[in-house]
Write a protein that holds these residues in place. Structure first.
Motif, PDB file in Angstrom:
ATOM      1  N   ALA A  84     -39.350 -13.580  43.683  1.00 11.18           N
ATOM      2  CA  ALA A  84     -38.498 -12.644  42.947  1.00 11.18           C
ATOM      3  C   ALA A  84     -37.156 -13.283  42.599  1.00 11.18           C
ATOM      4  CB  ALA A  84     -38.279 -11.379  43.779  1.00 11.18           C
ATOM      5  N   ASP A  85     -36.579 -14.036  43.555  1.00 11.92           N
ATOM      6  CA  ASP A  85     -35.303 -14.729  43.274  1.00 11.92           C
ATOM      7  C   ASP A  85     -35.474 -15.730  42.151  1.00 11.92           C
ATOM      8  OD1 ASP A  85     -34.011 -13.343  45.272  1.00 11.92           O
ATOM      9  OD2 ASP A  85     -34.377 -14.864  46.805  1.00 11.92           O
ATOM     10  N   LEU A  86     -36.573 -16.485  42.166  1.00 11.45           N
ATOM     11  CA  LEU A  86     -36.812 -17.488  41.135  1.00 11.45           C
ATOM     12  C   LEU A  86     -36.989 -16.839  39.769  1.00 11.45           C
ATOM     13  CD1 LEU A  86     -37.340 -20.367  40.223  1.00 11.45           C
ATOM     14  CD2 LEU A  86     -39.710 -20.117  40.958  1.00 11.45           C
ATOM     15  N   THR A  87     -37.738 -15.723  39.736  1.00  8.28           N
ATOM     16  CA  THR A  87     -37.939 -15.018  38.464  1.00  8.28           C
ATOM     17  C   THR A  87     -36.602 -14.525  37.906  1.00  8.28           C
ATOM     18  OG1 THR A  87     -40.143 -14.330  39.162  1.00  8.28           O
ATOM     19  CG2 THR A  87     -39.125 -13.098  37.372  1.00  8.28           C
ATOM     20  N   ARG A  88     -35.757 -14.018  38.802  1.00  4.72           N
ATOM     21  CA  ARG A  88     -34.443 -13.528  38.346  1.00  4.72           C
ATOM     22  C   ARG A  88     -33.582 -14.679  37.813  1.00  4.72           C
ATOM     23  NH1 ARG A  88     -29.489 -12.359  41.170  1.00  4.72           N
ATOM     24  NH2 ARG A  88     -30.472 -12.966  43.130  1.00  4.72           N
ATOM     25  N   ALA A  89     -33.593 -15.827  38.520  1.00 11.88           N
ATOM     26  CA  ALA A  89     -32.791 -16.976  38.080  1.00 11.88           C
ATOM     27  C   ALA A  89     -33.283 -17.500  36.741  1.00 11.88           C
ATOM     28  CB  ALA A  89     -32.838 -18.081  39.140  1.00 11.88           C
ATOM     29  N   GLN A  90     -34.616 -17.528  36.555  1.00 17.28           N
ATOM     30  CA  GLN A  90     -35.162 -17.993  35.277  1.00 17.28           C
ATOM     31  C   GLN A  90     -34.797 -17.036  34.147  1.00 17.28           C
ATOM     32  OE1 GLN A  90     -39.250 -18.275  36.565  1.00 17.28           O
ATOM     33  NE2 GLN A  90     -39.168 -20.502  36.713  1.00 17.28           N
ATOM     34  N   ARG A  91     -34.790 -15.744  34.449  1.00 19.34           N
ATOM     35  CA  ARG A  91     -34.421 -14.766  33.434  1.00 19.34           C
ATOM     36  C   ARG A  91     -32.956 -14.913  33.048  1.00 19.34           C
ATOM     37  NH1 ARG A  91     -36.163 -10.705  35.931  1.00 19.34           N
ATOM     38  NH2 ARG A  91     -34.217  -9.974  36.859  1.00 19.34           N
ATOM     39  N   ILE A  92     -32.099 -15.174  34.044  1.00 23.94           N
ATOM     40  CA  ILE A  92     -30.664 -15.372  33.756  1.00 23.94           C
ATOM     41  C   ILE A  92     -30.477 -16.627  32.920  1.00 23.94           C
ATOM     42  CG2 ILE A  92     -28.434 -15.894  34.810  1.00 23.94           C
ATOM     43  CD1 ILE A  92     -29.279 -14.095  37.165  1.00 23.94           C
ATOM     44  N   ARG A  93     -31.203 -17.693  33.285  1.00 22.11           N
ATOM     45  CA  ARG A  93     -31.054 -18.936  32.509  1.00 22.11           C
ATOM     46  C   ARG A  93     -31.486 -18.726  31.059  1.00 22.11           C
ATOM     47  NH1 ARG A  93     -34.196 -24.404  34.204  1.00 22.11           N
ATOM     48  NH2 ARG A  93     -35.991 -23.120  33.628  1.00 22.11           N
ATOM     49  N   LYS A  94     -32.577 -17.975  30.870  1.00 18.42           N
ATOM     50  CA  LYS A  94     -33.052 -17.714  29.515  1.00 18.42           C
ATOM     51  C   LYS A  94     -32.020 -16.916  28.726  1.00 18.42           C
ATOM     52  CE  LYS A  94     -37.034 -15.855  27.046  1.00 18.42           C
ATOM     53  NZ  LYS A  94     -38.364 -15.187  27.184  1.00 18.42           N
ATOM     54  N   THR A  95     -31.389 -15.942  29.398  1.00 22.99           N
ATOM     55  CA  THR A  95     -30.365 -15.127  28.728  1.00 22.99           C
ATOM     56  C   THR A  95     -29.147 -15.964  28.370  1.00 22.99           C
ATOM     57  OG1 THR A  95     -31.077 -13.192  29.997  1.00 22.99           O
ATOM     58  CG2 THR A  95     -28.902 -13.098  28.970  1.00 22.99           C
ATOM     59  N   VAL A  96     -28.722 -16.834  29.282  1.00 20.01           N
ATOM     60  CA  VAL A  96     -27.550 -17.694  29.019  1.00 20.01           C
ATOM     61  C   VAL A  96     -27.842 -18.630  27.863  1.00 20.01           C
ATOM     62  CG1 VAL A  96     -26.129 -19.526  29.981  1.00 20.01           C
ATOM     63  CG2 VAL A  96     -26.671 -17.514  31.358  1.00 20.01           C
ATOM     64  N   ALA A 148     -25.738 -21.222  44.434  1.00 22.51           N
ATOM     65  CA  ALA A 148     -25.530 -21.865  43.135  1.00 22.51           C
ATOM     66  C   ALA A 148     -25.569 -20.833  42.013  1.00 22.51           C
ATOM     67  CB  ALA A 148     -26.597 -22.938  42.921  1.00 22.51           C
ATOM     68  N   LEU A 149     -26.450 -19.829  42.127  1.00 23.99           N
ATOM     69  CA  LEU A 149     -26.545 -18.781  41.110  1.00 23.99           C
ATOM     70  C   LEU A 149     -25.259 -17.964  41.065  1.00 23.99           C
ATOM     71  CD1 LEU A 149     -28.584 -17.650  39.068  1.00 23.99           C
ATOM     72  CD2 LEU A 149     -29.316 -16.034  40.808  1.00 23.99           C
ATOM     73  N   ASN A 150     -24.695 -17.668  42.227  1.00 24.05           N
ATOM     74  CA  ASN A 150     -23.441 -16.908  42.282  1.00 24.05           C
ATOM     75  C   ASN A 150     -22.277 -17.702  41.690  1.00 24.05           C
ATOM     76  OD1 ASN A 150     -24.676 -14.719  43.495  1.00 24.05           O
ATOM     77  ND2 ASN A 150     -24.275 -15.432  45.580  1.00 24.05           N
ATOM     78  N   ARG A 151     -22.358 -19.050  41.770  1.00 17.92           N
ATOM     79  CA  ARG A 151     -21.299 -19.887  41.178  1.00 17.92           C
ATOM     80  C   ARG A 151     -21.504 -20.095  39.684  1.00 17.92           C
ATOM     81  NH1 ARG A 151     -22.359 -23.044  45.829  1.00 17.92           N
ATOM     82  NH2 ARG A 151     -23.462 -24.561  44.510  1.00 17.92           N
ATOM     83  N   GLY A 152     -22.587 -19.594  39.153  1.00 22.96           N
ATOM     84  CA  GLY A 152     -22.861 -19.775  37.735  1.00 22.96           C
ATOM     85  C   GLY A 152     -23.639 -21.034  37.424  1.00 22.96           C
TER      86      GLY A 152
END
Length: 245
Positions: free
Chosen positions: A229-241, A201-205
């Protein structure tokens, strides 16, 4: 002669009315501004969506929920209801279940609140049991409820018979310490499956869905440093978006 005069009177009256309206508009400074239309937010629309799902009108509910998600991508309630329409119900609620026979007055929203702790999971629970229309549930229907079957409450202990008071007051022992509840058993296989779905899902945006799936993966295997680590990265991407919007 009289006929032409009579036929012309409506036109004269209409012209007079037009002149009067034009005068009123000019005195007020121009035509009145149209009334402001109040925008609809997700909180106003969620009740209608739930009512449609309770009637089994998933197509209309899905269309409304997609609009709500575009309006507010962080609306977790709309995301859950949309997932209950589009995702595999076993993926949402889990494969383990126990038997339950519907009783008079049972509804899928009430059962979802009672057994799953969230009333909004009612449509996923209905689909879990092969129902497209949740309102069609009737007493006596055999169902499967996700999770572990609740234990029945023990019968009340019989009241002791009264005894004569003791000669001396006995020493009361200190209360026994309550045992700590056991931590839920880890499920590494489920955690791997949910992690794989979350990364896809992360790769699909689909950042919000990825965060939800990785949260569930970590709950299934709390000790996994990789999933953390995956969850932290996904949360960081969501915050950036979210910050870019």
């Amino acid at each position: 002669m009289n006929f032409r005069f009579t036929a012309a009177r409506p036109a004269i009256l209409l012209a007079a009315v037009g002149v009067a309206l034009a005068g009123c508009a000019s005195k007020s400074g121009g035509p009145a501004a149209p009334a402001t239309v109040q925008p609809i937010d997700n909180a106003d629309q969620i009740g209608d969506v739930i009512a449609r799902l309770e009637r089994g009108d998933a197509k209309a509910a899905k269309k409304s929920l997609e609009t709500m998600r575009k309006r507010d991508p962080n609306d977790a309630r709309a995301a859950m209801l949309l997932e209950s329409i589009t995702a595999d119900p076993q993926e949402i609620l889990g494969a383990r279940s126990f038997a339950y026979t519907a009783k008079a007055g049972d509804t899928f929203p009430a059962l979802a609140q009672r057994f799953l702790g969230n009333r909004d999971k009612f449509y996923a629970l209905a689909r879990y049991n092969g129902f497209d229309n949740p309102s069609a549930l009737a007493a006596g229907r055999a169902l499967r409820i996700p999770g572990e079957e609740p234990r029945a409450a023990p019968p009340p202990a019989p009241k002791p018979r009264p005894t004569p008071p003791p000669a001396s007051k006995p020493v009361t022992p200190p209360p026994a310490a309550k045992p700590k509840p056991a931590a839920p058993a880890a499920n590494p296989a489920l955690a791997r499956q949910l992690r794989s779905q979350g990364l896809a899902a992360l790769n699909r945006g689909e950042v919000d869905r990825a965060v939800v799936l990785l949260h569930r993966a970590l709950a299934a295997n709390p000790g996994s440093a990789v999933i953390k680590a995956d969850l932290t990265r996904a949360q960081r991407i969501r915050k950036t978006v979210k910050a870019r919007r």
